[in-house]
Every structure is written in C-alpha cells, then in structure tokens.
Design an enzyme around this catalytic site. Structure first.
Site, short mmCIF file in Angstrom:
data_model
loop_
_atom_site.label_atom_id
_atom_site.label_comp_id
_atom_site.label_asym_id
_atom_site.label_seq_id
_atom_site.Cartn_x
_atom_site.Cartn_y
_atom_site.Cartn_z
N ASP A 85 45.18 37.64 38.93
CA ASP A 85 46.55 38.06 39.31
C ASP A 85 47.28 37.00 40.11
O ASP A 85 48.12 37.31 40.95
CB ASP A 85 46.51 39.38 40.11
CG ASP A 85 45.70 40.44 39.39
OD1 ASP A 85 45.92 40.62 38.19
OD2 ASP A 85 44.84 41.07 40.03
N GLY A 133 49.42 34.88 38.94
CA GLY A 133 50.75 34.57 38.39
C GLY A 133 50.66 33.58 37.24
O GLY A 133 51.60 32.82 36.99
N LYS A 134 49.55 33.60 36.53
CA LYS A 134 49.36 32.68 35.40
C LYS A 134 50.36 32.94 34.29
O LYS A 134 50.83 32.02 33.63
CB LYS A 134 47.93 32.82 34.83
CG LYS A 134 46.84 32.55 35.83
CD LYS A 134 45.47 32.77 35.23
CE LYS A 134 45.08 34.22 35.02
NZ LYS A 134 44.83 35.00 36.23
N GLY A 175 46.36 41.46 32.67
CA GLY A 175 47.73 41.97 32.67
C GLY A 175 48.64 40.87 33.15
O GLY A 175 48.64 40.53 34.32
N GLN A 187 41.88 36.71 33.96
CA GLN A 187 41.02 36.87 35.14
C GLN A 187 40.98 35.52 35.90
O GLN A 187 41.99 34.85 35.95
CB GLN A 187 39.62 37.36 34.75
CG GLN A 187 39.60 38.82 34.29
CD GLN A 187 39.89 38.99 32.82
OE1 GLN A 187 39.38 38.28 31.98
NE2 GLN A 187 40.72 39.96 32.48
N VAL A 192 47.41 46.43 35.03
CA VAL A 192 46.74 47.19 33.96
C VAL A 192 46.42 48.60 34.45
O VAL A 192 46.69 49.58 33.77
CB VAL A 192 45.44 46.47 33.51
CG1 VAL A 192 44.64 47.33 32.55
CG2 VAL A 192 45.78 45.14 32.86
N ARG A 229 46.06 50.06 40.26
CA ARG A 229 45.30 50.19 41.52
C ARG A 229 45.87 49.27 42.59
O ARG A 229 46.28 48.14 42.28
CB ARG A 229 43.83 49.78 41.30
CG ARG A 229 43.04 50.74 40.48
CD ARG A 229 41.62 50.27 40.27
NE ARG A 229 41.53 49.08 39.43
CZ ARG A 229 40.41 48.42 39.17
NH1 ARG A 229 39.28 48.80 39.72
NH2 ARG A 229 40.41 47.36 38.38
N ARG A 233 45.93 46.40 45.10
CA ARG A 233 45.05 45.23 45.24
C ARG A 233 44.69 45.04 46.70
O ARG A 233 45.54 45.25 47.58
CB ARG A 233 45.77 43.98 44.71
CG ARG A 233 46.05 44.06 43.23
CD ARG A 233 46.77 42.79 42.74
NE ARG A 233 47.15 42.94 41.34
CZ ARG A 233 48.29 42.50 40.82
NH1 ARG A 233 49.17 41.88 41.56
NH2 ARG A 233 48.54 42.70 39.54
N ASP A 270 56.97 33.13 48.82
CA ASP A 270 57.99 33.94 49.49
C ASP A 270 57.43 35.21 50.13
O ASP A 270 58.03 35.74 51.06
CB ASP A 270 59.09 34.33 48.48
CG ASP A 270 58.50 35.07 47.29
OD1 ASP A 270 57.57 34.52 46.65
OD2 ASP A 270 58.94 36.21 47.02
P1 IMP Z 1 36.32 44.40 33.76
O1 IMP Z 1 36.90 43.08 33.39
O2 IMP Z 1 37.18 45.57 33.36
O3 IMP Z 1 34.90 44.54 33.31
O4 IMP Z 1 36.27 44.47 35.37
C1 IMP Z 1 35.39 43.64 36.14
C2 IMP Z 1 36.07 43.21 37.43
O5 IMP Z 1 37.12 42.28 37.10
C3 IMP Z 1 36.75 44.33 38.21
O6 IMP Z 1 36.65 44.05 39.58
C4 IMP Z 1 38.20 44.24 37.77
O7 IMP Z 1 39.09 44.77 38.73
C5 IMP Z 1 38.36 42.73 37.64
N1 IMP Z 1 39.42 42.35 36.72
C6 IMP Z 1 39.39 42.38 35.36
N2 IMP Z 1 40.54 41.91 34.86
C7 IMP Z 1 41.30 41.56 35.89
C8 IMP Z 1 42.60 40.96 36.01
O8 IMP Z 1 43.29 40.65 35.02
N3 IMP Z 1 43.04 40.73 37.27
C9 IMP Z 1 42.30 41.01 38.38
N4 IMP Z 1 41.09 41.57 38.32
C10 IMP Z 1 40.59 41.82 37.09
#
Ligand code: IMP
Length: 423
Positions: free
Chosen positions: A13, A15-16, A40, A217, A293, A296, A298, A326
């Site tokens: 997350d 900002g890619k 996401g 990720q 996604v 939740r 963060r 910012d």
């Molecule tokens: P999974 O990828 O759904 O198996 O989740 C494994 C871990 O990676 C969890 O802690 C998720 O919250 C985290 N995670 C998966 N995708 C993202 C993302 O795009 N951004 C931030 N955390 C992520």
C-alpha cells in the site's frame, strides 16, 4: 531508458499504482508478475477513482498492453468483474489485456480453505491457490480455456479439495456444478486474451519495446524475504518479476522502490514502529489508511529505516519514491527509527522482530501544506531535511516524492537516478 521494476519496499500500500500509472505513458507493456486480487491499486484521475486488483494499473493509459504474467493466481470471476467495470467507463480492457497460459486459476474451494489460515489474510483464496501450484496439482489458464481438459482436471481437483475441506471441518459454501459451468463460460470469454506472455514480452523487448513490471504487495510480505509466516504466498521482490514473467534479470534496466513517508501494515505480524495511540489514529485518518481490497483499518507506524535498508539490499533499488509526504504536514516533530537496539540485521524470526526496541531520531516537522508544492526547491526546508535524512538512513537516493493521489502531485528530483531511469 530500459525495462523497469516498481516494487513496494515496506508492507504494501505504498502507492505503487499511482506511480505505475504515471510512468506507464513511456512504456509499451505493463506487467503484473505475482499475487492476485489480494492487491488493490487505487488511482485517482480527475474525480474518477479506480481500484484495480488484478489488472495492471497501466490499462488506464490508452494504447498500452497490460499483461497478467505466469506468476499470478487468477480468480476469473474477479477478473471479469474488473474488466466489466473498466468497459463501463470506456476503457477497452479486453482488447489490451494479455493473460499468461501458465498463470494459475483460483477456485471457490481455495477461498473456503483459507478459513483455516489465521494470519489476517485478505480471504481471497490466494494462499491455498499457490499451495496447489506448489503441490503440482493446480489448474492453469491453459487448462481453463480447453473445455474438455478443464472438466477433467476440475473434477479431479474437486475431489481432492473435498477431502481436504472435510479434514479441516469446513463446509463448502459453493455448488460444484454451478462453479464448473460458470468457469467454462469464463474460460471461453478469456480465451482470446490468453497467450504465452513470456514469449510475447521477450519478442517485444527484442523489437525495442519497453516493459514496466508492476509489483503488488511488497518485500516485507514476500514469501521468502518477508516477516514469515505473516506474508503473502508469492515473490513480491525483484526476483519475482523475472520468475513471474519469464523475462531474464539481464533485461531489467532499473528497480524503483516505493515507500511511504511513514509505514503501514494490514493484517497480523510484527511491527516495530507501530503507533498505538492517538497519533496512529490521526495518521490513519489523514492518510485514509483503510485497505482498498478489504476496507480493514491499516496499522500505522513511524518510518522504519532498518527495514528499508533491508528491502533496499534485497532488491538493490536504484532509487526510492517517497509517497504521502503531505500526511505528515501537521506534525511538529517526526520520529524516524534509525536502528533496532542491539541488532544489525533483520531477524528471521517474527518473535525477535516483535520484541525489538526501536531507536528513534526526532526531526522537526514543517507544519505547512505540501500538497500543492510543484518543485523540489519549493518544499519547506524541514521537509527537505526529512527527505535528505531518509535518504541517508536508507542508503538509497530519494528521486521522487508524491504528496497526494493526483498525477500532478508528484515531484522528481532533478539529476536523480529516478529522472535518468524514467526519461
Ligand atoms: P494474502 O495475500 O491474502 O494471503 O494475505 C497475506 C498477508 O498479506 C496479510 O497480512 C494481508 O493483509 C497482506 N496483504 C496482501 N495483499 C496486500 C496488499 O495489497 N497490501 C497490503 N497488504 C496485503
């Protein structure tokens, strides 16, 4: 300018999506190489907000080819929901998307099986799908688009899944006949977009075309290099761009790391610089730190330089992009973690990382709105000092700063590696 990899350098997350969208203009192909619809990428263009989960963000740039590489796991239902959403707003996604015949297909059974995994995942079935891949029983796109092969493979796999679900005590929440017929339909829809994307990319590179690799990720969620077992199930570091696309390391021209000016994490796992009180709430509110996604909240923390030094080593970043500067505009002092007390390397054990004592250096804040600053020199002196300090601590240049979601809220440092790699 060569082929570039863009990677998250923290826990995701960063900002890619905005950066990929910004740079996509100069590339011919934009490639996702790992993960699935657990990612996401939120992009704001004018007053339109796009959240892309599976399709590379570059699809929003007219004429560009977006590639879903062999390293991904694809939920066809999620994929077509995204394609349809893009088509509705006039983006010809179906015409410009290419999907690897070697990518794996995610099934409702994978989602059901994820109920036994308690590390705070996105619950999309990503991990169990990669489990099937590693166990060499997975269903691939090449199977999905061949109706006869699909039915045989699907039915055999369904039996294995049923046995596993029974053993885990999980009741399936889907109807097998419905899934089979839905996937047959989606396989037929997908067929025109499917090809050997490694061949496509290698031929394109040979012909002088440029490729941008879009990480999802981040390194601290990488299956090998992250905070195992609180990680995702794919290779979210630089090496993953090659295995997940079939493009060799020697064809990569540069690697850009993206980091927030602070740090966040979603889900469970150790987090040395986490802010647990009101300060964290304020950053979450100002940075709108809620999962794109899952929605939740963060977890938010101060910038963690030892962590950045570690991910910079793993990926050998040429330059760093610092985003969401910012969000810190209101602070009168900003702590930065400069070391983990008594440790000079990233511990392999989560229990050790969870118990470390972060050492902080506090820098003065700038308490000025930076969201409209248009040049490096236009930044308040304290903000420049903060960036210079991060650069020194991370041992990587900071070549670009982003101060908001819009394309024009971005500053490139003149003469930086970032400028050289992207012009
Ligand atoms: P999974 O990828 O759904 O198996 O989740 C494994 C871990 O990676 C969890 O802690 C998720 O919250 C985290 N995670 C998966 N995708 C993202 C993302 O795009 N951004 C931030 N955390 C992520």
């Amino acid at each position: 300018m060569g082929n570039l990899i863009i990677l998250g350098s923290q826990w995701g997350d960063e900002g890619k999506g905005k950066l990929v969208d910004l740079l996509a203009e100069q590339f011919d192909f934009i490639v996702r190489f790992q993960g699935g619809h657990n990612a996401g990428h939120t992009i704001l263009i004018g007053d339109r907000k796009f959240v892309l989960k599976l399709i590379p963000s570059g699809i929003l740039r007219p004429g560009k080819i977006a590639v879903i590489g062999n390293g991904l796991v694809i939920d066809p239902v999620a994929l077509f929901a995204e394609i349809d959403q893009l088509t509705q707003v006039g983006v010809d996604a179906q015409a410009r998307l290419r999907i690897s015949n070697r990518a794996h297909v995610l099934l409702p059974a994978h989602r059901a099986m994820e109920k036994r995994i308690a590390i705070g995942t996105t619950s999309r079935g990503i991990g169990p799908c990669y489990e099937d891949k590693a166990a060499r029983r997975g269903l691939r796109v090449a199977d999905l688009i061949d109706p006869q092969r699909f039915v045989e493979h699907f039915d055999a796999l369904a039996k294995e899944h049923e046995a596993m679900l029974t053993a885990f005590g999980i009741e399936p929440d889907y109807d097998l006949d419905e899934v089979r017929s839905q996937y047959l339909d989606l396989g037929a829809r997908m067929r025109p977009m499917v090809c050997d994307t490694a061949l496509l990319l290698n031929r394109a590179i040979r012909d002088g075309k440029k490729v941008l690799f879009e990480g999802a990720q981040a390194t601290m969620l990488d299956l090998d290099h992250g905070t195992y077992p609180f990680v995702t199930s794919s290779s979210a570091s630089a090496g993953g761009a090659c295995t997940g696309s079939g493009v060799a390391p020697t064809l990569i021209g540069g690697i850009i790391g993206v980091a927030k000016a602070y740090i966040t994490r979603v889900g469970g796992g150790p987090f040395p610089t986490e802010m647990l009180g009101e300060e964290g709430e304020e950053i979450r509110r100002r940075g709108n730190e809620f999962g794109s996604v899952t929605g939740r909240p963060r977890r938010c923390g101060w910038f963690d330089a030892p962590l950045l030094r570690y991910t910079a080593t793993i990926n050998h970043f040429d330059t760093l992009v610092i985003t969401k500067l910012d969000v810190l505009d209101h602070l009168d002092r900003i702590p930065i973690c400069t070391e983990y007390h008594g440790l000079d390397e990233m511990p392999a054990l989560c229990g050790v990382l969870g118990g470390i004592d972060p050492v902080y250096e506090c820098l003065p804040g700038w308490q000025t709105d930076t969201s409209q600053v248009k040049s490096w020199d236009g930044l308040p002196p304290a903000a420049r000092r903060y960036i210079d300090y991060l650069e020194k601590q991370c041992e990587v240049e900071v070549g670009c700063i982003s101060m908001g979601p819009e394309r024009n809220q971005t500053i490139v440092k003149p003469g930086s590696n970032f400028e050289k790699l992207t012009v």
